[in-house]
Design a protein around this motif. Sequence first.
Motif, PDB file in Angstrom:
ATOM      1  N   CYS A   1       1.440  -6.447   6.699  1.00  0.00           N
ATOM      2  CA  CYS A   1       2.807  -6.986   6.568  1.00  0.00           C
ATOM      3  C   CYS A   1       3.117  -8.054   7.613  1.00  0.00           C
ATOM      4  CB  CYS A   1       3.855  -5.887   6.523  1.00  0.00           C
ATOM      5  SG  CYS A   1       3.705  -4.597   7.684  1.00  0.00           S
TER       6      CYS A   1
ATOM      7  N   TYR B   1       0.802  -1.222   0.000  1.00  0.00           N
ATOM      8  CA  TYR B   1       0.000   0.000   0.000  1.00  0.00           C
ATOM      9  C   TYR B   1       0.838   1.276   0.000  1.00  0.00           C
ATOM     10  CZ  TYR B   1      -3.239  -3.586   1.451  1.00  0.00           C
ATOM     11  OH  TYR B   1      -3.967  -4.738   1.514  1.00  0.00           O
ATOM     12  N   LEU B   2       2.063   1.187   0.460  1.00  0.00           N
ATOM     13  CA  LEU B   2       2.944   2.354   0.472  1.00  0.00           C
ATOM     14  C   LEU B   2       4.243   1.899  -0.196  1.00  0.00           C
ATOM     15  CD1 LEU B   2       2.268   3.241   4.215  1.00  0.00           C
ATOM     16  CD2 LEU B   2       1.250   4.339   2.225  1.00  0.00           C
TER      17      LEU B   2
END
Length: 475
Positions: free
Chosen positions: A470, A391-392
């Motif tokens: 994660c 997502y990042l």
Amino acid sequence: MGGLFGAVSTGDCVTDVYFGTDYHSHLGTSKGGLAFWTEEGFNRSIHNIENTQFRARFEDELAGIKSSMGIGCISDREPQPLTVYSHLGRYAIATVGRINNADNLVKKSFQTPNIHFMEINKGRFNQTELVSVIIDGQETFKDGLLAVQESVEGSCSVLLLTPQGIYACRDKLGRTPLIIGKKEVEETNGTVTLSHCVTFESCTLTNLDYKTVYELGPGEIVLLTKEGIEKIAPPRDKMRICAFLWVYYGYPSSTYEGMNVEMMRYKNGAALSRRDDAEADMVAGIPDSGVAHAIGYSNESKIPYSRPFVKYTPTWARSFTPQSKELRSLVARMKLMPIPELIMGKRLLFCDDSIVRGTQMRETVNLLYRCYAKEVHIRSACPPILFNCKYLNFSDSRSESDLATRRSIKRLEGRDLEDPAEYGNPCNEKYCAMVKDIGRELNFTSLRYQNVDDMLDAIGIGAENICTYCWTGKE
Ligand code: SF4
């Protein structure tokens, strides 16, 4: 990663935007950029900040600029803010996030005739340019920003500076924060200057004399003008803010969703200690973000806190990030200086924010043994990282098979596992085998990880609002 800051004022906002953006320097190492709306139109500049701090790059060129509206960004990837002239008018735009479906969105944009991209570098599209093309495909800025939220897979927060004001749009699921601040200053002639700002890091507000107004909800859009805050689109219900903001990369003096980073780390370290039975002479933190977790651990366990390592900072720019892996580890090692008198013959317990590949940690521990440490116990302030962030743009430079957990699982299973989620469950024997194996591989006397529930409790904003992908692989 990356960071964003913007301000609109009835007076001049150049200094606020300059320092406000600079306070995001810990979030990115590649590019810094500023854009101001002035009497002559946009004044925009972008610099490489790999080897020079943001402030030094921009200091000289800001002299003489007068502006009441500006945005700035720190970026790990693309140069930005970009300035655009489209059917919507003139605007400058900066983004933070990651677009996983960029190729599809580019293809889709070519369904409209005469679209082109000008910022391709090394075969990669500029994410911010792609966002501007999506916005330009709509009739208004509001519809454009909503279209970005609907079409982007990954995450995307946007600051968009127009001659009328700044649109601030938080990512649809609020993976990263955006906070609104306000200040009123009475001038010597009795008039009041009113300013509003929008910032990723809330810690920028205090030193720039802003008061927090509120934090945008997930997907919320506002327009900051000289008159105040105009609501453009309401917040959405579902949030998945990144847990790593608190554990690792958020600034200690920042607060997101009502929870301060430093406070979370104290609570987190204390929780880690409550489940631990290690006997040690001192607790220490691996600088920088390991330190607060270690203070929490030490306060709870009553084992004294100490600093067997200090960082040598006078000559190393924080953002200095060499391209080669070997040089990066050498720099990391050279920045940390041991104090042998505190290490020799001692049982040391170190808290670190996380263990990613583990290679740097192994070097650190070997250095401690070379200084005659008796034992080195390592405590990770977050659970074992099993999945790369999608997502990042955090983990772009590594493959999942590089993770310390994945290497261990391969040793234990004799092959790579497609779904290693069972290794993330502390009640599972496989988890215990993996933790033991990693500790052995990295030469630790003992190794323990924080568990997901305690970490979420320490954040304290409701587990359902926090991204833990994660560690768990769950979206
Ligand atoms: S996957 Fe990890 S780093 Fe990425 S947003 Fe979620 S918690 Fe943050």
